[in-house]
Design a protein around this motif. Structure first.
Motif, PDB file in Angstrom:
ATOM      1  N   GLY A 280       0.764  -0.863  -0.232  1.00 42.97           N
ATOM      2  CA  GLY A 280      -0.169  -0.275  -0.137  1.00 42.97           C
ATOM      3  C   GLY A 280       0.949   1.273   0.336  1.00 42.97           C
ATOM      4  O   GLY A 280       0.003   2.574   0.400  1.00 42.97           O
ATOM      5  N   ALA A 283       0.833   3.034  -3.673  1.00 47.29           N
ATOM      6  CA  ALA A 283      -0.664   3.864  -3.955  1.00 47.29           C
ATOM      7  C   ALA A 283      -0.204   5.093  -2.764  1.00 47.29           C
ATOM      8  O   ALA A 283      -0.908   6.115  -2.693  1.00 47.29           O
ATOM      9  CB  ALA A 283      -1.510   3.039  -3.465  1.00 47.29           C
ATOM     10  N   SER A 284      -0.290   4.629  -1.358  1.00 49.14           N
ATOM     11  CA  SER A 284      -0.213   5.967   0.113  1.00 49.14           C
ATOM     12  C   SER A 284       1.170   7.261  -0.618  1.00 49.14           C
ATOM     13  O   SER A 284      -0.308   8.376  -0.283  1.00 49.14           O
ATOM     14  CB  SER A 284       0.205   5.240   1.403  1.00 49.14           C
ATOM     15  OG  SER A 284       0.201   6.192   1.814  1.00 49.14           O
ATOM     16  N   VAL A 287      -1.960   8.953  -3.432  1.00 48.43           N
ATOM     17  CA  VAL A 287      -2.629   9.840  -2.727  1.00 48.43           C
ATOM     18  C   VAL A 287      -1.935  10.817  -1.893  1.00 48.43           C
ATOM     19  O   VAL A 287      -2.950  11.665  -2.240  1.00 48.43           O
ATOM     20  CB  VAL A 287      -2.816   8.626  -2.461  1.00 48.43           C
ATOM     21  CG1 VAL A 287      -4.774   9.245  -2.065  1.00 48.43           C
ATOM     22  CG2 VAL A 287      -4.378   7.342  -2.723  1.00 48.43           C
ATOM     23  N   PHE A 296      -6.735   8.520 -10.255  1.00 47.25           N
ATOM     24  CA  PHE A 296      -6.055   6.952  -9.378  1.00 47.25           C
ATOM     25  C   PHE A 296      -7.673   6.045  -9.478  1.00 47.25           C
ATOM     26  O   PHE A 296      -8.803   6.374  -8.851  1.00 47.25           O
ATOM     27  CB  PHE A 296      -6.071   7.410  -7.882  1.00 47.25           C
ATOM     28  CG  PHE A 296      -5.626   6.300  -7.216  1.00 47.25           C
ATOM     29  CD1 PHE A 296      -4.420   6.029  -7.292  1.00 47.25           C
ATOM     30  CD2 PHE A 296      -6.206   5.658  -6.712  1.00 47.25           C
ATOM     31  CE1 PHE A 296      -3.952   5.343  -5.780  1.00 47.25           C
ATOM     32  CE2 PHE A 296      -5.324   4.944  -5.955  1.00 47.25           C
ATOM     33  CZ  PHE A 296      -3.938   4.760  -5.763  1.00 47.25           C
ATOM     34  N   SER A 299      -7.242   0.109  -5.886  1.00 45.55           N
ATOM     35  CA  SER A 299      -5.471  -0.467  -6.255  1.00 45.55           C
ATOM     36  C   SER A 299      -6.132  -1.901  -4.964  1.00 45.55           C
ATOM     37  O   SER A 299      -6.987  -1.324  -3.916  1.00 45.55           O
ATOM     38  CB  SER A 299      -5.055   0.359  -5.414  1.00 45.55           C
ATOM     39  OG  SER A 299      -4.548   0.986  -6.317  1.00 45.55           O
ATOM     40  N   ILE A 301      -4.187  -4.315  -2.171  1.00 45.15           N
ATOM     41  CA  ILE A 301      -2.977  -5.264  -1.055  1.00 45.15           C
ATOM     42  C   ILE A 301      -2.773  -6.351  -1.160  1.00 45.15           C
ATOM     43  O   ILE A 301      -4.072  -6.681  -0.477  1.00 45.15           O
ATOM     44  CB  ILE A 301      -2.870  -4.111   0.546  1.00 45.15           C
ATOM     45  CG1 ILE A 301      -2.934  -2.899  -0.575  1.00 45.15           C
ATOM     46  CG2 ILE A 301      -1.933  -4.579   0.917  1.00 45.15           C
ATOM     47  CD1 ILE A 301      -3.050  -1.892   0.773  1.00 45.15           C
TER      48      ILE A 301
ATOM     49  N   GLU B 275      -9.892   1.619   2.474  1.00 44.06           N
ATOM     50  CA  GLU B 275      -8.950   2.851   2.812  1.00 44.06           C
ATOM     51  C   GLU B 275      -9.635   4.109   0.984  1.00 44.06           C
ATOM     52  O   GLU B 275      -9.485   3.642   0.203  1.00 44.06           O
ATOM     53  CB  GLU B 275      -7.623   2.553   3.104  1.00 44.06           C
ATOM     54  CG  GLU B 275      -6.762   2.205   3.407  1.00 44.06           C
ATOM     55  CD  GLU B 275      -5.178   1.993   4.181  1.00 44.06           C
ATOM     56  OE1 GLU B 275      -5.503   3.022   4.599  1.00 44.06           O
ATOM     57  OE2 GLU B 275      -4.831   0.783   3.971  1.00 44.06           O
ATOM     58  N   THR B 278      -6.989   7.632   3.246  1.00 42.57           N
ATOM     59  CA  THR B 278      -5.920   6.887   3.689  1.00 42.57           C
ATOM     60  C   THR B 278      -5.366   6.603   2.356  1.00 42.57           C
ATOM     61  O   THR B 278      -3.848   6.248   2.147  1.00 42.57           O
ATOM     62  CB  THR B 278      -5.779   6.476   4.939  1.00 42.57           C
ATOM     63  OG1 THR B 278      -6.891   5.678   4.682  1.00 42.57           O
ATOM     64  CG2 THR B 278      -5.919   7.535   6.716  1.00 42.57           C
ATOM     65  N   GLY B 279      -5.912   5.800   1.478  1.00 43.30           N
ATOM     66  CA  GLY B 279      -4.939   5.786   0.247  1.00 43.30           C
ATOM     67  C   GLY B 279      -4.299   4.679   0.405  1.00 43.30           C
ATOM     68  O   GLY B 279      -3.159   4.922  -0.398  1.00 43.30           O
ATOM     69  N   GLY B 280      -4.272   3.847   1.880  1.00 38.89           N
ATOM     70  CA  GLY B 280      -3.483   2.835   1.835  1.00 38.89           C
ATOM     71  C   GLY B 280      -2.208   3.265   2.525  1.00 38.89           C
ATOM     72  O   GLY B 280      -1.549   1.843   2.662  1.00 38.89           O
ATOM     73  N   ILE B 301      -7.748  -0.076  -2.027  1.00 36.50           N
ATOM     74  CA  ILE B 301      -7.525   1.138  -1.455  1.00 36.50           C
ATOM     75  C   ILE B 301      -9.209   1.652  -3.019  1.00 36.50           C
ATOM     76  O   ILE B 301      -8.670   1.071  -4.211  1.00 36.50           O
ATOM     77  CB  ILE B 301      -6.600   1.611  -2.568  1.00 36.50           C
ATOM     78  CG1 ILE B 301      -5.203   1.802  -1.519  1.00 36.50           C
ATOM     79  CG2 ILE B 301      -6.801   3.274  -1.822  1.00 36.50           C
ATOM     80  CD1 ILE B 301      -3.890   1.424  -1.766  1.00 36.50           C
TER      81      ILE B 301
END
Lengths: 412, 412
Positions: A280, A283-284, A287, A296, A299, A301, B275, B278-280, B301
């Motif tokens: 993640g 992606a995090s 983001v 986006f 996604s 995990i 998420e 918080t996107g991951g 995500i």
């Protein structure tokens, strides 16, 4: 001109707070052409503080102080500077008024903070747009004493908005640029700069830096005019951009993550991630770029074999034959992700980050643009976090390079 | 006993490197009962360095130096210390042998680094298990000079493994503990400690710290014996744990993320995340815990409305009626995630982190344990990153608290 930085605060000597102010001010002062001779940290103790102020003033042209501007008895910076230079503290009416407005409904709070409106008589007051304690610039015996608040956000804002121009004035005109580089280590960058004759220049100066956003080269020039300084920096900047090819990422605010997000948005290309070892993190990071929701997509995990099978249709056979950390599984992850999300770009990672194990650091990173799949095998060093962060940055960098290649192919 | 920290390196004065060594050493020295009077940074300049060494030695009992131990001419620390205390540098055969083994196939590299095997005559050599430059401890005129390498990993390892015990010896016996707290600000923690009479103690001492893993309280005691010191710390530690209830997270290595990961593994409870804002980041933090694959199921995500609908079965009607950032959507995200992944615990976030917009900082965080859904509404301050990191930490904390409640209910 010589400068010293003197940070005041017992919390620094106890280690409760990491001193980021010294680094920020050092970068700024070097950019302005000052030679920073020392960084000093002392506690909230009047006699030791005064001794250090006097020692510094005997040595340097500019003394920058941070901290000790709070409302309590512990906060001694202005009082001690005034004593050291033989001035009295006087009330600054404008600061008092500003403070009164800040605590408009809290008379008590204003009285407690009133101390923050007193300054050495000859001080030029610098407003604090992020908090209560104003700063000051004092001209004394052909030297300058700059007093700034301790909290980094307040200090940085005050420095950039009010103090920088005043310090720059006597130093000529300055211009500087940050150039972000990806896919190379600091040592490789220095070597390449050296080979191109761009290392050890005097004006502009060229130096490498590292922060949590990546590696960058900083070019700074000091000239008679701002325009001339900018021209000199741009010349070097263009050479570096040319020399570093696809390793050049962007300028100033355009670090790797931001630049990649902006490229995706500009080209209107959608993106999806399937993350195993990075869990993640890719992606995090993306983001974190403002406005990214436009491109986006979904996604996943997919940390376990079961979830790789269930969500991305990776075959049991491939997992068994090649193991989860293999080029083959990375490829099937990309194909599964493309089928599921139909994003223009799919990025996948799979790897080991289990500390102490020999295989730790082996990571496969892949990018699929709908036509071709590109997978890289990496062997990282470091602990669990270091392996994951390197894989994340390399994954985003691979995406950025693929995007640039595709765009340049289309436009040619 | 008084101590000063003197970091050597022009890269620090240029701001190229953030000085984390001063913070690490300050925490360690304070724990050992030393009063840290100053932190100083100087460049690679022999005369200024010598002046600073002499000034410090005139003032303090222990001088800790870092940096300037490399193989090049710029690296002057040992040479300058030797000159300042009137000693010669002599070759340490053991260090030379070690270095030779390090560069076993590279005769040239060994010759270039040979300088690193020379030390002031009376020095006790400290091995470098993480790099090439050994350190040294010098006893001189009833004072101690500790010389450590600059790279943080080398410095920290050398300090903890070899130097700490030598510095502690003359100071009595020490014990310290870190207590991690979640769901409270630093100011609230200080207030609570004050109310419980645990603030401003002399021995043990109690202080609050903050790092990227969260907030913690550090308790340190100095006694005649290690056992007595440990007993005194444990007394305070138990009081704090009792007073802080569910806000108490764990001790020493058990920060919020690690503790939550360990709890999930211990109770063998599986976890999935959905998420949006918080996107991951929640998943990524938890994947940072070694061994988590045992309980970490699938995570999604789901940044856009379309993906919330597609992957979590959130209804179009709910999205339209209440908007994506609502208690209702958070609830449907949890239900959709539970259906999809069948994890024992499902955690979901949805919120705004768009800087400059009034709604920014509004976040819904929910936890579903298969029986009850618990959703909290938060209004965070700060920029995009700050909102996301607060939501991440609060989400993990909510999960931890729910887990603890469920476990205690089952055992009662």
């Amino acid at each position: 001109m010589k400068a010293e930085i003197l940070c005041v605060g017992t919390e620094l000597l106890l280690g409760q707070v990491l001193n980021t102010n010294s680094q920020f001010l050092s970068i700024q002062l070097n950019d302005l052409g000052y030679d920073v001779y020392r960084q000093i940290v002392v506690g909230d103790n009047a006699s030791r503080l005064e001794q250090n102020i006097k020692e510094s003033l005997a040595r340097v042209d500019v003394l920058i102080m941070t901290g000790g501007l709070g409302p309590t008895k512990d906060d001694l910076t202005k009082e001690t500077v005034a004593h050291a230079i033989g001035e009295k503290l006087v009330l600054d009416l404008k600061s008092a008024k500003r403070l009164k407005n800040y605590f408009i409904d809290k008379r008590e709070a204003f009285n407690e903070n009133k101390k923050q409106s007193y300054f050495p008589k000859s001080a030029v007051i610098l407003p604090n747009d992020m908090g209560t304690a104003p700063g000051a610039l004092i001209f004394w015996n052909n030297k300058k004493i700059l007093i700034l608040p301790g909290p980094p956000k307040e200090m940085e804002t005050m420095f950039l908005k009010y103090a920088k121009a005043l310090l720059a004035y006597s130093q000529g005109e300055f211009y500087s640029e940050k150039i972000w580089i990806a896919g190379m280590g600091e040592w490789e960058i220095s070597k390449k700069l050296n080979e191109s004759g761009l290392w050890n220049l005097k004006n502009p100066t060229v130096a490498t830096y590292i922060d949590h956003k990546g590696l960058y080269i900083r070019i700074t020039s000091k000239m008679e005019t701002q325009q001339k300084a900018e021209e000199e920096v741009k010349k070097i900047s263009h050479k570096i951009q040319k020399n570093f090819g696809l390793n050049f990422v962007g300028i100033n605010e355009e670090d790797l993550i931001t630049k990649t997000g902006h490229l995706l948005m500009k080209e209107n290309c959608t993106i999806s991630f399937a993350e195993s070892v990075t869990g993640g993190m890719m992606a995090s990071k993306l983001v974190g770029v403002s406005g990214i929701s436009k491109v986006f997509k979904e996604s996943y995990i997919v940390y376990s074999d079961e979830v790789k099978i269930k969500n991305l249709n990776v075959s049991k056979h491939t997992l068994k034959k090649y193991s989860a950390v293999s080029r083959e599984v990375c490829q099937e992850m990309l194909q599964g992700l493309k089928e599921k999300s139909d994003a223009d770009y799919c990025v996948a990672t799979t790897g080991y980050a289990q500390e102490g194990e020999e295989s730790s650091g082996l990571v496969y990173i892949g990018v699929y643009n709908g036509k071709t799949i590109h997978i890289e095998e990496k062997k990282y060093k470091g602990n669990r976090h270091q392996v994951r962060i390197q894989a994340t940055m390399d994954g985003v960098n691979l995406l950025r390079k693929k995007l640039l290649e595709d765009v340049s192919r289309e436009t040619n």
